[in-house]
Design a protein around this motif. Structure first.
Motif, mmCIF file in Angstrom:
data_model
loop_
_atom_site.group_PDB
_atom_site.id
_atom_site.type_symbol
_atom_site.label_atom_id
_atom_site.label_comp_id
_atom_site.label_asym_id
_atom_site.label_seq_id
_atom_site.Cartn_x
_atom_site.Cartn_y
_atom_site.Cartn_z
ATOM 1 N N LEU A 160 0.815 -1.213 0.000
ATOM 2 C CA LEU A 160 0.000 0.000 0.000
ATOM 3 C C LEU A 160 0.851 1.267 0.000
ATOM 4 O O LEU A 160 0.569 2.225 -0.712
ATOM 5 N N HIS A 161 1.922 1.249 0.819
ATOM 6 C CA HIS A 161 2.728 2.455 0.967
ATOM 7 C C HIS A 161 3.460 2.841 -0.314
ATOM 8 O O HIS A 161 3.552 4.029 -0.638
ATOM 9 N N ALA A 162 4.007 1.863 -1.026
ATOM 10 C CA ALA A 162 4.797 2.192 -2.220
ATOM 11 C C ALA A 162 3.930 2.805 -3.325
ATOM 12 O O ALA A 162 4.294 3.851 -3.885
ATOM 13 N N PRO A 163 2.793 2.204 -3.691
ATOM 14 C CA PRO A 163 1.952 2.861 -4.708
ATOM 15 C C PRO A 163 1.463 4.241 -4.280
ATOM 16 O O PRO A 163 1.389 5.162 -5.094
ATOM 17 N N PHE A 164 1.146 4.391 -2.979
ATOM 18 C CA PHE A 164 0.677 5.682 -2.491
ATOM 19 C C PHE A 164 1.770 6.745 -2.582
ATOM 20 O O PHE A 164 1.528 7.861 -3.053
ATOM 21 N N ALA A 165 2.988 6.399 -2.150
ATOM 22 C CA ALA A 165 4.070 7.378 -2.109
ATOM 23 C C ALA A 165 4.651 7.678 -3.490
ATOM 24 O O ALA A 165 5.051 8.810 -3.758
ATOM 25 N N THR A 166 4.697 6.685 -4.364
ATOM 26 C CA THR A 166 5.335 6.869 -5.664
ATOM 27 C C THR A 166 4.364 7.314 -6.760
ATOM 28 O O THR A 166 4.793 7.790 -7.800
ATOM 29 N N LYS A 167 3.071 7.119 -6.511
ATOM 30 C CA LYS A 167 2.039 7.405 -7.519
ATOM 31 C C LYS A 167 2.227 6.527 -8.756
ATOM 32 O O LYS A 167 1.821 6.908 -9.867
ATOM 33 N N LEU A 168 2.798 5.350 -8.570
ATOM 34 C CA LEU A 168 3.002 4.413 -9.667
ATOM 35 C C LEU A 168 2.095 3.193 -9.489
ATOM 36 O O LEU A 168 1.818 2.779 -8.365
ATOM 37 N N PRO A 169 1.670 2.597 -10.587
ATOM 38 C CA PRO A 169 0.882 1.367 -10.479
ATOM 39 C C PRO A 169 1.775 0.191 -10.118
ATOM 40 O O PRO A 169 2.980 0.207 -10.387
ATOM 41 N N LEU A 170 1.194 -0.810 -9.517
ATOM 42 C CA LEU A 170 1.920 -2.011 -9.117
ATOM 43 C C LEU A 170 1.734 -3.069 -10.203
ATOM 44 O O LEU A 170 0.609 -3.385 -10.586
ATOM 45 N N SER A 171 2.867 -3.606 -10.713
ATOM 46 C CA SER A 171 2.762 -4.570 -11.817
ATOM 47 C C SER A 171 3.276 -5.956 -11.475
ATOM 48 O O SER A 171 2.807 -6.944 -12.047
ATOM 49 N N THR A 172 4.243 -6.057 -10.529
ATOM 50 C CA THR A 172 4.944 -7.327 -10.331
ATOM 51 C C THR A 172 5.197 -7.609 -8.863
ATOM 52 O O THR A 172 5.538 -6.701 -8.105
ATOM 53 N N LEU A 173 5.052 -8.880 -8.469
ATOM 54 C CA LEU A 173 5.313 -9.320 -7.097
ATOM 55 C C LEU A 173 6.327 -10.459 -7.115
ATOM 56 O O LEU A 173 6.221 -11.379 -7.924
ATOM 57 N N CYS A 174 7.298 -10.388 -6.191
ATOM 58 C CA CYS A 174 8.303 -11.447 -6.060
ATOM 59 C C CYS A 174 8.281 -11.976 -4.635
ATOM 60 O O CYS A 174 8.247 -11.199 -3.682
ATOM 61 N N PHE A 175 8.350 -13.294 -4.488
ATOM 62 C CA PHE A 175 8.156 -13.887 -3.161
ATOM 63 C C PHE A 175 9.042 -15.095 -2.914
ATOM 64 O O PHE A 175 8.648 -16.040 -2.239
ATOM 65 N N GLY A 176 10.265 -15.067 -3.421
ATOM 66 C CA GLY A 176 11.210 -16.156 -3.196
ATOM 67 C C GLY A 176 12.325 -16.098 -4.215
ATOM 68 O O GLY A 176 12.348 -15.226 -5.086
ATOM 69 N N GLN A 177 13.262 -17.026 -4.133
ATOM 70 C CA GLN A 177 14.429 -16.987 -5.001
ATOM 71 C C GLN A 177 14.359 -17.954 -6.176
ATOM 72 O O GLN A 177 15.216 -17.935 -7.062
ATOM 73 N N ARG A 178 13.337 -18.795 -6.231
ATOM 74 C CA ARG A 178 13.275 -19.776 -7.310
ATOM 75 C C ARG A 178 13.052 -19.087 -8.653
ATOM 76 O O ARG A 178 12.234 -18.184 -8.769
ATOM 77 N N VAL A 179 13.798 -19.528 -9.650
ATOM 78 C CA VAL A 179 13.690 -18.997 -11.012
ATOM 79 C C VAL A 179 13.092 -20.106 -11.887
ATOM 80 O O VAL A 179 13.662 -21.186 -11.996
ATOM 81 N N PRO A 180 11.935 -19.849 -12.509
ATOM 82 C CA PRO A 180 11.177 -18.600 -12.569
ATOM 83 C C PRO A 180 9.918 -18.606 -11.701
ATOM 84 O O PRO A 180 9.048 -17.752 -11.877
ATOM 85 N N GLU A 181 9.779 -19.563 -10.774
ATOM 86 C CA GLU A 181 8.493 -19.745 -10.098
ATOM 87 C C GLU A 181 8.047 -18.568 -9.235
ATOM 88 O O GLU A 181 6.865 -18.214 -9.236
ATOM 89 N N ASP A 182 8.967 -17.977 -8.476
ATOM 90 C CA ASP A 182 8.573 -17.050 -7.410
ATOM 91 C C ASP A 182 8.379 -15.618 -7.884
ATOM 92 O O ASP A 182 8.981 -14.661 -7.374
#
Length: 246
Positions: free
Chosen positions: A188-210
């Motif tokens: 929530l904080h990053a889109p609010f502060a940057t005024k940018l849309p959110l496009s991508t989420l990363c949640f681990g180190q596995r390539v390319p799963e995470d």
């Protein structure tokens, strides 16, 4: 019932989040030739994220060219070069703005993926070329610049990071290290502060799963996980991990 009440609460939360956060299409889902660059502070996991994106693009049948602008972090270029070799893709090292512009202009790959250093962007640096009109001017390539921030970031720090990388003209946000925090405030904080849309989420180190495209449903799940998903994440968190890049 308790289940229907939970669903209603999730719907209300989703509606509230949708008024605060804009979700952008996944940059690698664009049709036609494109340039996708990742910028952001050191240690946020840009190189690993580039590898995940590259692998996803290759799986879709498109060609990729990897470009490293990071001549400061020891081994950074070698790491990306190795990923390029594994994916049987071109690799380029860009040490000046002119070299980066030439690569983007002349590459025959469907998608040019650009990895950058974690330094704040100053005039004349390689990364400054990402905001150059010659890159974003008349061209058959769409240009996407993702600003990467860690998931636990607060609004004040997000605003500071945005100022440091503003010359690259970011088009969307990529949140990394979602697996390393139980309080992903940057959703929530990053889109609010940057005024940018959110496009991508990363949640681990596995390539390319995470890695995944951002969605309101995923944001809700991360901010208010159900008991079942929490249990699954807890189990994953206790599995052996290697490295810290996300």
């Amino acid at each position: 019932t308790g289940k229907s009440r939970s669903i209603r609460l999730e719907d209300r939360l989703a509606s509230a989040i949708a008024t605060l956060v804009t979700v952008a299409p996944w940059p690698i889902a664009n049709t036609g030739p494109s340039v996708v660059a990742l910028v952001g502070p050191a240690g946020v996991g840009k190189t690993t994220t580039i590898a995940k994106l590259g692998a996803r693009i290759r799986r879709s049948g498109k060609s990729v060219a990897f470009v490293s602008c990071d001549g400061y972090r020891v081994g950074a270029m070698d790491q990306l070069r190795r990923y390029a070799e594994i994916m049987e893709s071109d690799f380029h090292a860009a040490t000046t703005p002119e070299v980066l512009l030439a690569i983007a202009r002349h590459s025959t790959a469907d998608v040019v993926l650009i990895d950058t250093s974690g330094r704040a962007v100053e005039p004349g640096t390689v990364e400054a070329a990402l905001g150059d009109a010659r890159l974003r001017g008349p061209s058959n390539r769409r240009v996407e610049v993702m600003l990467c921030t860690p998931a636990a970031l607060r609004a004040a720090d997000a605003a500071r990071i945005t100022c440091g990388f503003a010359p690259t003209m970011p088009t969307s946000l990529c949140l990394t290290k979602l697996d390393e925090t139980d309080a992903p405030s940057a959703l929530l904080h990053a889109p609010f502060a940057t005024k940018l849309p959110l496009s991508t989420l990363c949640f681990g180190q596995r390539v390319p799963e995470d890695i995944s495209a951002a969605s309101i449903a995923e944001i809700v799940a991360r901010l208010a996980p159900s008991h079942e998903s929490h249990s699954e994440e807890s189990e994953w968190a206790h599995r052996p991990q290697h490295g810290r890049s996300r």
